[in-house]
Every structure is written in structure tokens, then in C-alpha cells.
Design a protein around this motif. Structure first.
Motif, PDB file in Angstrom:
ATOM      1  N   GLY A 387       0.808  -1.204   0.000  1.00 22.16           N
ATOM      2  CA  GLY A 387       0.000   0.000   0.000  1.00 22.16           C
ATOM      3  C   GLY A 387       0.845   1.259   0.000  1.00 22.16           C
ATOM      4  N   ASN A 388       0.174   2.392  -0.146  1.00 25.18           N
ATOM      5  CA  ASN A 388       0.870   3.672  -0.214  1.00 25.18           C
ATOM      6  C   ASN A 388       1.598   4.017   1.075  1.00 25.18           C
ATOM      7  OD1 ASN A 388      -0.305   3.764  -2.705  1.00 25.18           O
ATOM      8  ND2 ASN A 388      -1.245   5.775  -2.468  1.00 25.18           N
ATOM      9  N   ASP A 389       1.190   3.419   2.195  1.00 25.13           N
ATOM     10  CA  ASP A 389       1.852   3.682   3.473  1.00 25.13           C
ATOM     11  C   ASP A 389       2.911   2.636   3.797  1.00 25.13           C
ATOM     12  OD1 ASP A 389       0.252   1.502   3.978  1.00 25.13           O
ATOM     13  OD2 ASP A 389      -0.523   2.254   5.894  1.00 25.13           O
ATOM     14  N   GLY A 390       3.174   1.713   2.868  1.00 19.04           N
ATOM     15  CA  GLY A 390       4.167   0.668   3.088  1.00 19.04           C
ATOM     16  C   GLY A 390       3.607  -0.620   3.642  1.00 19.04           C
ATOM     17  N   SER A 391       2.375  -0.608   4.140  1.00 14.17           N
ATOM     18  CA  SER A 391       1.782  -1.840   4.660  1.00 14.17           C
ATOM     19  C   SER A 391       1.514  -2.809   3.513  1.00 14.17           C
ATOM     20  CB  SER A 391       0.492  -1.536   5.421  1.00 14.17           C
ATOM     21  OG  SER A 391      -0.477  -0.948   4.566  1.00 14.17           O
ATOM     22  N   LEU A 392       1.241  -4.061   3.862  1.00 14.62           N
ATOM     23  CA  LEU A 392       1.115  -5.112   2.857  1.00 14.62           C
ATOM     24  C   LEU A 392      -0.308  -5.656   2.851  1.00 14.62           C
ATOM     25  CD1 LEU A 392       2.937  -6.636   0.829  1.00 14.62           C
ATOM     26  CD2 LEU A 392       3.244  -8.391   2.579  1.00 14.62           C
ATOM     27  N   PHE A 393      -0.997  -5.495   1.707  1.00 14.06           N
ATOM     28  CA  PHE A 393      -2.326  -6.065   1.535  1.00 14.06           C
ATOM     29  C   PHE A 393      -2.200  -7.529   1.104  1.00 14.06           C
ATOM     30  CE2 PHE A 393      -3.261  -1.540   1.105  1.00 14.06           C
ATOM     31  CZ  PHE A 393      -4.385  -1.424   1.909  1.00 14.06           C
ATOM     32  N   VAL A 394      -3.051  -8.369   1.687  1.00 13.09           N
ATOM     33  CA  VAL A 394      -3.005  -9.811   1.458  1.00 13.09           C
ATOM     34  C   VAL A 394      -4.377 -10.258   0.959  1.00 13.09           C
ATOM     35  CG1 VAL A 394      -2.510 -12.063   2.472  1.00 13.09           C
ATOM     36  CG2 VAL A 394      -1.357 -10.006   3.362  1.00 13.09           C
ATOM     37  N   GLY A 395      -4.448 -10.696  -0.305  1.00 17.09           N
ATOM     38  CA  GLY A 395      -5.690 -11.186  -0.886  1.00 17.09           C
ATOM     39  C   GLY A 395      -5.745 -12.700  -0.826  1.00 17.09           C
ATOM     40  N   MET A 396      -6.899 -13.247  -0.412  1.00 13.72           N
ATOM     41  CA  MET A 396      -6.981 -14.670  -0.092  1.00 13.72           C
ATOM     42  C   MET A 396      -8.187 -15.331  -0.754  1.00 13.72           C
ATOM     43  SD  MET A 396      -6.220 -14.170   3.994  1.00 13.72           S
ATOM     44  CE  MET A 396      -7.592 -13.013   4.100  1.00 13.72           C
ATOM     45  N   THR A 397      -8.013 -16.604  -1.113  1.00  9.62           N
ATOM     46  CA  THR A 397      -9.099 -17.458  -1.583  1.00  9.62           C
ATOM     47  C   THR A 397      -8.597 -18.890  -1.619  1.00  9.62           C
ATOM     48  OG1 THR A 397     -10.519 -18.043  -3.465  1.00  9.62           O
ATOM     49  CG2 THR A 397      -8.468 -16.911  -3.977  1.00  9.62           C
ATOM     50  N   ASN A 398      -9.427 -19.848  -1.182  1.00  6.43           N
ATOM     51  CA  ASN A 398      -8.995 -21.249  -1.223  1.00  6.43           C
ATOM     52  C   ASN A 398     -10.028 -22.176  -1.848  1.00  6.43           C
ATOM     53  OD1 ASN A 398     -10.964 -21.721   0.724  1.00  6.43           O
ATOM     54  ND2 ASN A 398      -9.537 -22.282   2.354  1.00  6.43           N
ATOM     55  N   ARG A 399     -11.097 -21.640  -2.418  1.00  8.63           N
ATOM     56  CA  ARG A 399     -12.154 -22.491  -2.969  1.00  8.63           C
ATOM     57  C   ARG A 399     -11.613 -23.396  -4.074  1.00  8.63           C
ATOM     58  NH1 ARG A 399     -15.294 -21.015  -7.228  1.00  8.63           N
ATOM     59  NH2 ARG A 399     -14.884 -18.815  -6.819  1.00  8.63           N
ATOM     60  N   GLY A 400     -11.966 -24.675  -3.994  1.00  8.47           N
ATOM     61  CA  GLY A 400     -11.519 -25.656  -4.966  1.00  8.47           C
ATOM     62  C   GLY A 400     -10.276 -26.397  -4.536  1.00  8.47           C
ATOM     63  N   TRP A 401      -9.502 -25.798  -3.643  1.00 11.20           N
ATOM     64  CA  TRP A 401      -8.337 -26.442  -3.035  1.00 11.20           C
ATOM     65  C   TRP A 401      -8.472 -26.283  -1.525  1.00 11.20           C
ATOM     66  CZ3 TRP A 401      -8.419 -25.078  -7.967  1.00 11.20           C
ATOM     67  CH2 TRP A 401      -7.818 -25.964  -8.872  1.00 11.20           C
ATOM     68  N   SER A 402      -7.393 -26.302  -0.811  1.00  9.80           N
ATOM     69  CA  SER A 402      -7.483 -26.248   0.642  1.00  9.80           C
ATOM     70  C   SER A 402      -6.317 -25.455   1.198  1.00  9.80           C
ATOM     71  CB  SER A 402      -7.467 -27.658   1.241  1.00  9.80           C
ATOM     72  OG  SER A 402      -8.463 -28.469   0.669  1.00  9.80           O
ATOM     73  N   SER A 403      -6.504 -24.967   2.412  1.00 10.76           N
ATOM     74  CA  SER A 403      -5.431 -24.226   3.065  1.00 10.76           C
ATOM     75  C   SER A 403      -5.683 -24.204   4.560  1.00 10.76           C
ATOM     76  CB  SER A 403      -5.361 -22.790   2.535  1.00 10.76           C
ATOM     77  OG  SER A 403      -6.436 -22.013   3.049  1.00 10.76           O
ATOM     78  N   LEU A 404      -4.678 -23.795   5.292  1.00  6.71           N
ATOM     79  CA  LEU A 404      -4.874 -23.456   6.687  1.00  6.71           C
ATOM     80  C   LEU A 404      -5.727 -22.195   6.784  1.00  6.71           C
ATOM     81  CD1 LEU A 404      -1.254 -24.038   8.055  1.00  6.71           C
ATOM     82  CD2 LEU A 404      -3.202 -25.590   8.196  1.00  6.71           C
ATOM     83  N   GLY A 405      -6.213 -21.920   7.990  1.00  8.66           N
ATOM     84  CA  GLY A 405      -7.009 -20.722   8.206  1.00  8.66           C
ATOM     85  C   GLY A 405      -8.466 -21.032   8.458  1.00  8.66           C
ATOM     86  N   THR A 406      -9.197 -20.027   8.870  1.00 10.00           N
ATOM     87  CA  THR A 406     -10.603 -20.186   9.246  1.00 10.00           C
ATOM     88  C   THR A 406     -11.568 -19.668   8.196  1.00 10.00           C
ATOM     89  OG1 THR A 406     -10.540 -18.042  10.375  1.00 10.00           O
ATOM     90  CG2 THR A 406     -10.028 -19.996  11.694  1.00 10.00           C
ATOM     91  N   ALA A 407     -11.065 -18.984   7.168  1.00  9.99           N
ATOM     92  CA  ALA A 407     -11.917 -18.365   6.157  1.00  9.99           C
ATOM     93  C   ALA A 407     -11.714 -19.032   4.805  1.00  9.99           C
ATOM     94  CB  ALA A 407     -11.620 -16.870   6.053  1.00  9.99           C
ATOM     95  N   SER A 408     -12.688 -18.847   3.921  1.00 13.58           N
ATOM     96  CA  SER A 408     -12.546 -19.315   2.541  1.00 13.58           C
ATOM     97  C   SER A 408     -11.931 -18.247   1.648  1.00 13.58           C
ATOM     98  CB  SER A 408     -13.914 -19.706   1.966  1.00 13.58           C
ATOM     99  OG  SER A 408     -14.356 -20.929   2.505  1.00 13.58           O
ATOM    100  N   TYR A 409     -11.980 -17.007   2.094  1.00 10.92           N
ATOM    101  CA  TYR A 409     -11.496 -15.898   1.276  1.00 10.92           C
ATOM    102  C   TYR A 409     -11.394 -14.668   2.157  1.00 10.92           C
ATOM    103  CZ  TYR A 409     -16.549 -15.082   1.262  1.00 10.92           C
ATOM    104  OH  TYR A 409     -17.855 -14.913   1.649  1.00 10.92           O
ATOM    105  N   GLY A 410     -10.847 -13.599   1.588  1.00 11.92           N
ATOM    106  CA  GLY A 410     -10.825 -12.354   2.337  1.00 11.92           C
ATOM    107  C   GLY A 410      -9.687 -11.439   1.945  1.00 11.92           C
ATOM    108  N   LEU A 411      -9.591 -10.352   2.691  1.00  9.23           N
ATOM    109  CA  LEU A 411      -8.567  -9.337   2.488  1.00  9.23           C
ATOM    110  C   LEU A 411      -8.054  -8.914   3.855  1.00  9.23           C
ATOM    111  CD1 LEU A 411      -7.114  -7.415   0.434  1.00  9.23           C
ATOM    112  CD2 LEU A 411      -8.945  -5.769   0.913  1.00  9.23           C
ATOM    113  N   GLN A 412      -6.741  -9.011   4.042  1.00 13.20           N
ATOM    114  CA  GLN A 412      -6.112  -8.590   5.287  1.00 13.20           C
ATOM    115  C   GLN A 412      -4.969  -7.629   4.974  1.00 13.20           C
ATOM    116  OE1 GLN A 412      -5.507 -12.749   6.871  1.00 13.20           O
ATOM    117  NE2 GLN A 412      -6.685 -11.984   8.618  1.00 13.20           N
ATOM    118  N   ARG A 413      -4.449  -6.991   6.029  1.00 15.88           N
ATOM    119  CA  ARG A 413      -3.355  -6.031   5.855  1.00 15.88           C
ATOM    120  C   ARG A 413      -2.342  -6.226   6.971  1.00 15.88           C
ATOM    121  NH1 ARG A 413      -2.351  -0.094   6.775  1.00 15.88           N
ATOM    122  NH2 ARG A 413      -4.141  -0.075   8.196  1.00 15.88           N
TER     123      ARG A 413
END
Length: 534
Positions: A387-413
């Protein structure tokens, strides 16, 4: 269309070519602890913009999104200004999110749908007045011409590649290199059958069955021509430039691909997946003259028999450093994201995490080291953007495959807290060992003790079967360690260095001057060349 609590959207089942073998794939990965039990969140705080709990299994044939807002199965991220980003989602839409830099984003972010009716967009880039994305069959520049914040112009920049209808024929990008060129990558088709076989290249090189330019990295020419640059890719879902402006891509373990890897894209180079050679004889191909492909050999031997093939700049040892590498982002923050400016961060799908890469050039070719960086994302990490302030945006999705975590998708920073973690900042190859650089001065007594370190090396098989075990493993004795005057570097003298082998180090015995252990004590250096100069 602007809303603060957007309505639920329904999403059709899609899939990505993600390599998964033998992973426990449920539950949370939120502990985010380093190798010594220290907390990664002390230095890098994770904020959830949208990460609703999954309501069905990610592999379910009856997959459903959460009832909570837009199904943000993020497939591309483009920062716009100091308050907004654009994201593409797998459903085929682009949304503008405002308020994403707020420390309490859940209640502050607004959503505006900018574009729709896209086919599997898997990347997003802002360039001038357009948002550019890779759809399955074309690279598209999307514009708002009348100022109503809704796209009304969809321009095809290029569509000069083949598609058979195979599910695995994804297109990724685009990303821009240091010279301003736009790059994109194309997956190999897998398991082609039926009508799909009527759309492959006729009389393809070496009898491989693929559509045009599958498994290649390409640039977009000024006239819209797709310019083939390099080949040998399996599932190149991540691309990005380093600080020098050179372009890299990540690949994922599978047939012909021993484990996840990072490669320097440049003209006329072949990487590892030979089915891409179906396009070798096409007009514009920079590759020619390949008549056979070795199979089942250790990588150093395979490279001797296959001179057009180049090794990756970095191997990510399987499970130790993830299972499905994805996006690449350069830390251009100048220090506002911590001590790693100029290094690369690489997304990890299956383990819902992010790794870090330091690169150097030896004899004009890139090689380098990977480190763990941050675990505990809510879902599979597919896209990263700073991002413009140096932070890191993280885009997520696991539908059709699998991953660790509690969500199927989302956006974190990810936000740097201002606390510098005690880490190995860099690892550099030397003629007789390695130099470790740290983020803070080391305790000399621990650093000069050879027993503070354990080192080994291994390589992989180049083979048509899925992945490879680590082969030709060997423990490497540390002869001595010398600490620099400022305490920030340690020179390790090591017997038995081997070119084209991964050299792993565990510096669990190291302490800093405050007595703290390393947050992550392991590093994995891909030693393609042993330097001749100190």
C-alpha cells in the motif's frame, strides 16, 4: 453502487492449479509463532478488512460464500491512493474499497462495484486511467469514460494465445518491470481430452499436446502482440519485479517441478516443464533446437544434458517453506515496513503464509535465500500488494483447493509495529562458506561458536513424476565463525559446498546482545554458483 455492508453474492465453482499433497487442511494457523516460540505479531500486526468464517469446506461441491458481505475471493489488488484500493475477485468483478488503511477497517470500509462480467480475472494493475487484468482469454484494460465510477470501456490489449477449455489454463498478470514492459504468464493445460484435443497446436514440437504459448512468460507489445520471452512453466501464479526491475515468477510443485521455485524471466530461457515446448517452433519463439528432455536425473546432471534449461534462483523446500508459492511483491517502502526494504515477499497458498527472499548475483546470474516471514493468515494467500503507506495487503481465496485458516477468502493487511524482529536479514555466498547479516548485533560468544549452527545440503530429481524428494543429502561442518566489528555480520567457513544444491542452515544457537534468539532461525540458500571472489 456504494455500500458499507454489501449484499451477499453467489459464486460459481472455479479452481486453481494448486499443488497439495499430504497436508492437514483444516483449522486455524493463527498462532503465528517463530521457530523459537516468539510472536511474529509483535513486529507485524495483522488487520482483517474482510475475512468471514467459512461456512462450507473449500473443496465442497456445494460450496457457499459467507452471508457477510461481498465474497471477496481476491484474485488481484491494485492500490489507488491513500485511502482506496481496487480488487478483482474470482466471480469476475472489480471492486473499489475505500477506508482500507483505517485501523478499524471492519466498520469503516465502503465497497463500490466498478466492473463485472469478467472471465476469471487473475491479476490487477493500475496504469494511467485504466485497470488492467488478465482474463482467461485476454488481457483487458478497463476504463470509466464518463466519470460515474462504473467501467464502460473494456479494451482488449492482447489475446494472442491458445485455450482448449481445460480447467488448468489460467492466465496471470499483468505486472510491470523496471522498463515499463507489461508481463503475463500462462499455465500448462493438464489432462486434455475430448474436444480439448482439437484445439491444441498441430504437429507440435516433440509431440507435446498443448495450446499456443501454454507454459510461457510473455510481454505485451506496443501493437498488442503477445511477445513470447521464456518457457518451461507449470503453474506460474505469481510474477513481480525485483529492485533492479528484473522480472521473476513463482512455480508450484508438480510433474517436472521438484518443489516450489522462483525464477528470473529473461529471453530464450527454459525453466523446467517441457510441455511448454509444444510452442517452440511457433513464429516468434526464442527457443529452438531442443530435441530431447532428460528424465529422472539429479538436477545438476539434468542441467548438463539440457543446456537450454536454467535452474531457479531460489528453491522453496517443500513443507519447510510452503507447498504452493503464489504472488511476488517487492518491499519498496524505504523502511516504513521494517528492515527488509529491497527484498521480495512471496505468498504461500496452502500454509496461508508469506515467505521472504533475498537475492544476489553471482557471475551475472541471480541466486538467493528464502526465509519464513509471517504465518497465520485467515486463508490461502493468492495476491500481495504494498500500500501507499508501506503496509502489505493480502488477498486470499482457497475455494476448490485447501489451506490453513478459518476463512474461505478475504482481504487482510500487515502493518509493521515499529519493532524490528531479530532475524537473519541476508545470506550471501562466499568461496568457502557464507556470510550471515542480522537485523541487530549478535552476542559474540554465541555467534563464534560453530555449534550454534547446523548446515546441510541437498538437490532434487528432474523428473516427469510429481515433485521430488530431497536427494544426495549431506551434513556440512562449520569450521569456524567470525563476527564483524559491528556485530551485524557473521562469516561462516564451511567445508563441502556444492553448486546447484540447496544449502540449509539452522542458526538456533545464535543470540543477540539482549540474549534473544532469532525469530526464525532457518534459511535455505540455492547455491547455483560458488563465487570465486571474496
Amino acid at each position: 453502487m456504494v455500500t458499507q455492508r454489501p449484499v451477499k453474492t453467489t459464486v460459481a465453482i472455479l479452481a486453481f492449479g494448486i499443488a497439495l499433497i499430504g497436508l492437514p487442511l483444516t483449522g486455524s494457523n493463527s498462532s503465528a509463532r517463530g521457530d523459537d516460540g516468539g510472536k511474529e505479531e509483535d513486529s507485524y500486526r495483522l488487520l482483517s478488512i474482510a475475512a468471514p468464517a467459512a461456512v462450507t469446506d473449500s473443496r465442497s461441491q456445494h460450496w457457499k460464500p459467507s452471508d457477510d458481505g461481498v465474497a471477496l475471493e481476491v484474485s488481484g489488488i491494485a492500490p489507488l491512493d491513500d485511502t482506496r484500493i481496487a480488487v478483482s475477485i474470482r466471480k469476475g468483478e472489480i471492486w473499489i474499497l475505500d477506508g482500507v488503511y483505517d485501523d478499524d477497517p471492519d466498520s469503516k470500509v465502503t465497497y463500490h462495484r466498478f466492473a463485472s462480467a469478467l472471465h476469471e480475472p487473475l491479476g490487477l494493475l493500475k496504469q494511467d486511467d485504466a485497470l488492467i487484468t488478465a482474463q482467461r482469454t485476454e488481457i483487458t484494460a478497463i476504463r470509466d469514460l464518463d466519470g460515474d465510477l462504473v467501467a464502460d470501456d473494456y479494451e482488449t490489449l492482447t489475446n494472442d494465445w491458445g485455450v482448449t477449455g481445460c480447467y488448468h489454463e489460467y492466465a496471470y498478470g499483468p505486472k510491470r518491470d523496471g522498463q515499463g514492459n507489461l508481463w503475463f504468464t500462462l499455465n500448462i493445460g493438464m489432462g486434455l481430452k475430448g474436444q480439448q484435443l482439437t484445439r491444441i497446436l498441430p504437429d507440435a514440437a516433440l509431440g507435446y499436446r498443448q495450446a499456443k504459448w501454454r507454459g510461457w512468460g510473455l510481454q505485451i507489445g506496443a501493437d498488442g502482440e503477445a511477445i513470447p520471452v521464456c518457457a518451461g512453466m507449470r503453474s506460474p501464479s505469481g510474477i513481480g519485479a525485483n529492485a533492479a526491475g528484473d522480472m521473476f515468477y513463482t512455480d508450484q510443485q508438480g510433474n517436472w517441478v521438484a518443489t516450489n521455485s522462483l525464477h528470473h524471466m529473461r529471453p530464450g530461457v527454459f525453466f523446467h516443464h517441457p510441455e511448454s515446448l509444444a510452442s517452440m517452433n511457433q513464429p516468434g519463439s526464442p527457443l529452438s533446437g531442443i530435441e530431447s528432455v532428460p528424465d529422472g536425473l539429479p538436477l545438476p546432471e539434468a542441467l548438463q544434458q539440457f543446456p537450454q534449461m536454467r535452474p531457479p534462483a531460489v528453491w522453496f523446500p517443500y513443507k519447510k517453506m510452503g507447498q504452493s508459492a503464489t504472488d511476488i511483491v517487492l518491499d519498496e517502502s524505504g523502511g516504513s515496513f521494517g528492515p527488509f526494504a529491497g527484498q521480495l515477499f512471496v505468498g504461500e497458498f496452502t500454509q496461508a503464509s508469506i515467505n521472504r527472499v533475498f537475492l544476489e548475483k553471482v557471475d551475472g546470474e541471480y541466486q538467493g535465500v528464502c526465509f519464513p516471514f509471517r504465518r497465520g493468515m485467515a486463508s490461502a494467500v493468492l495476491r500481495l500488494a504494498q500500500g501507499n503507506d508501506g503496509s502489505l495487503f493480502v488477498g486470499m481465496t482457497n475455494r476448490g483447493w485447501s489451506s490453513l485458516g478459518t476463512a474461505s477468502y478475504g482481504l487482510q493487511r500487515l502493518v509493521w509495529t515499529g519493532k524490528t524482529p531479530f532475524e537473519i536479514l541476508a545470506m550471501r555466498a562466499k568461496p568457502d562458506g557464507f556470510e550471515l547479516e542480522f537485523t541487530s548485533p549478535v552476542d559474540p560468544a554465541s555467534a563464534v561458536n560453530p555449534s550454534s549452527y547446523q548446515m546441510s545440503s541437498h538437490t532434487y530429481l528432474y523428473q516427469s513424476t510429481y515433485g521430488s524428494d530431497e536427494v544426495q543429502q549431506r551434513s556440512l561442518p562449520i569450521q569456524r565463525a567470525v563476527v564483524s566489528d559491528d556485530g551485524r555480520k557473521v562469516r561462516l567457513y564451511v567445508d563441502g559446498l556444492r553448486p546447484l544444491f540447496v544449502h540449509e542452515i539452522n542458526a538456533a544457537g545464535i543470540r543477540n546482545v539482549d540474549g534473544q534468539p532469532l525469530l526464525h532461525s532457518q534459511a535455505h540458500y540455492t547455491l547455483n554458483r560458488i563465487p570465486t571472489n571474496q
